[in-house]
Design an enzyme around this catalytic site. Structure first.
Site, short mmCIF file in Angstrom:
data_model
loop_
_atom_site.label_atom_id
_atom_site.label_comp_id
_atom_site.label_asym_id
_atom_site.label_seq_id
_atom_site.Cartn_x
_atom_site.Cartn_y
_atom_site.Cartn_z
CE LYS A 186 50.15 28.95 -89.66
NZ LYS A 186 50.41 27.42 -90.22
NE ARG A 204 45.61 28.82 -95.49
CZ ARG A 204 45.37 28.91 -93.84
NH1 ARG A 204 46.15 29.03 -93.89
NH2 ARG A 204 43.68 29.16 -94.05
#
Length: 284
Positions: free
Chosen positions: A221, A255
Site C-alpha cells: 500500500k 490480506r
C-alpha cells in the site's frame, strides 16, 4: 475468539490466517490487470492456494478512483470467478465488494465472506450476509470507496476508528450475523494519511482488544511506499514486515499479494511462540 466461522467452514485463529489477493480488474494499483484474463486468474488462484492461502479474496472493482464499473460489470467479473474457484479448489472464498446485490450473488455462487471496504454503507449488506450465514469484514473508511480524501482529519484517530468499527459490528449483530463470523479492518490508506495509517498499524492492539479478529490489509500500500520511499514493485519486504509486526500485536488475518513470503514469515513467529503453523511444501 478461537475460530472464525465462514458458512460451512471454520478457520482456526490459533495460527495466522493468510488471505491471498486475487483481482479480476483491469486497473488495480498493484497488478494492473495481470490476472483479468480468466485462465491467468485461475492459474493465480492455484498458485496462491499452493503457497498456503487460507482464503482467496476476489475483487472486481478497485478501491481507488477510476473508471466507473457498473453493477452488471462487477457481477460479470466476480460471479463466474467464484463459481470456478468453488468447484476447483478447497479454500474459503471472500469477495471484495461493497454492493449488497453483488454480495447476494457471490454467496449464492459459493463464496463465504463479504469483504466490504465501505463500512457497510449499503444498509442491506449485513442482512444479506446473515441470511446466507456468511462472514463479513467491517472496514473503516472516512468517506466512500473510490472518492479521493486527501486531507482527512480526526478528533482522535484510534478512538474514532475503533468506535466506527464497534458501531458496524453492532449493526451486523443486530441484523443476525453470527458474532464468530465478524472481522474488523482499520482500513489503511482509506481516508488516512501515511502518518495516520502508520499510527493505526502501530496501535493494532487497540482493535484486537475489541475481541474480534483483526484483518491487516497493508500489502504494497501507498503508506508503506511513502514512508520508506519505495515504488510499488519495491514494497514486498516492507509488506511482510508490516504483517509480522501486526501479528505480534495480535492481528489474526493478513490480506496479501505475496502469500508464500508472508506465510513463511508469520509461521516463523508462530513457531517461536509454540503456535500452529501452515502446511506448505513450496519454497520461497
Amino acid at each position: 475468539m478461537d475460530r472464525l466461522r465462514l458458512r460451512d467452514r471454520s478457520l482456526d485463529l490459533a495460527r495466522p490466517i493468510v488471505m491471498g489477493i486475487l483481482n479480476r480488474t483491469t486497473d488495480s494499483f498493484y497488478d494492473k490487470g495481470s490476472y483479468f484474463a480468466f485462465d491467468r486468474f485461475l492459474d493465480k488462484a492455484d498458485s496462491l492456494v499452493a503457497a498456503g492461502a487460507d482464503i482467496l479474496d476476489i475483487g472486481g472493482v478497485k478501491a481507488g478512483p477510476g473508471e466507473e464499473i457498473t453493477l452488471e460489470a462487477e457481477l460479470e467479473r466476480v460471479v463466474p470467478a467464484v463459481e470456478a474457484i468453488a468447484s476447483r479448489l478447497d479454500v474459503a472464498i471472500s469477495v471484495d465488494t461493497w454492493r449488497s446485490e453483488v454480495l447476494d450473488a457471490v454467496l449464492t455462487a459459493g463464496a463465504h465472506l463479504g469483504n466490504d471496504i465501505s463500512g457497510f454503507g449499503d444498509r442491506e449488506y449485513t442482512k444479506i450476509a446473515a441470511r446466507h450465514g456468511a462472514g463479513v469484514v467491517a472496514t473503516h473508511i472516512r468517506l466512500k470507496p473510490r472518492v479521493p480524501d486527501p486531507n482527512p482529519i480526526y478528533d482522535d484517530l484510534v478512538t474514532d476508528v475503533r468506535d466506527f468499527l464497534s458501531r458496524r459490528v453492532e449493526q451486523a449483530l443486530a441484523d443476525g450475523v453470527d458474532p464468530t463470523s465478524i472481522v474488523i479492518d482499520a482500513g489503511f490508506d482509506l481516508g488516512k494519511t501515511t502518518t495516520q495509517s502508520l499510527v493505526l498499524l502501530r496501535e493494532t492492539k487497540e482493535l484486537v482488544a475489541t475481541g474480534y479478529p483483526v484483518l491487516i490489509s497493508a500489502s504494497n500500500k501507498g503508506f508503506l511506499g511513502e514512508a520508506l520511499g519505495l515504488e510499488i514493485g519495491q514494497r514486498r519486504l516492507a509488506s511482510i514486515a508490516a504483517a509480522s509486526f501486526a501479528m505480534i500485536q495480535g492481528a489474526s488475518i493478513f490480506r496479501v499479494h505475496d502469500v508464500l513470503g508472508t506465510v513463511k514469515a508469520l509461521d516463523t513467529i508462530a513457531a517461536l511462540r509454540g503456535d500452529r503453523i501452515h502446511a506448505t511444501s513450496l519454497e520461497s
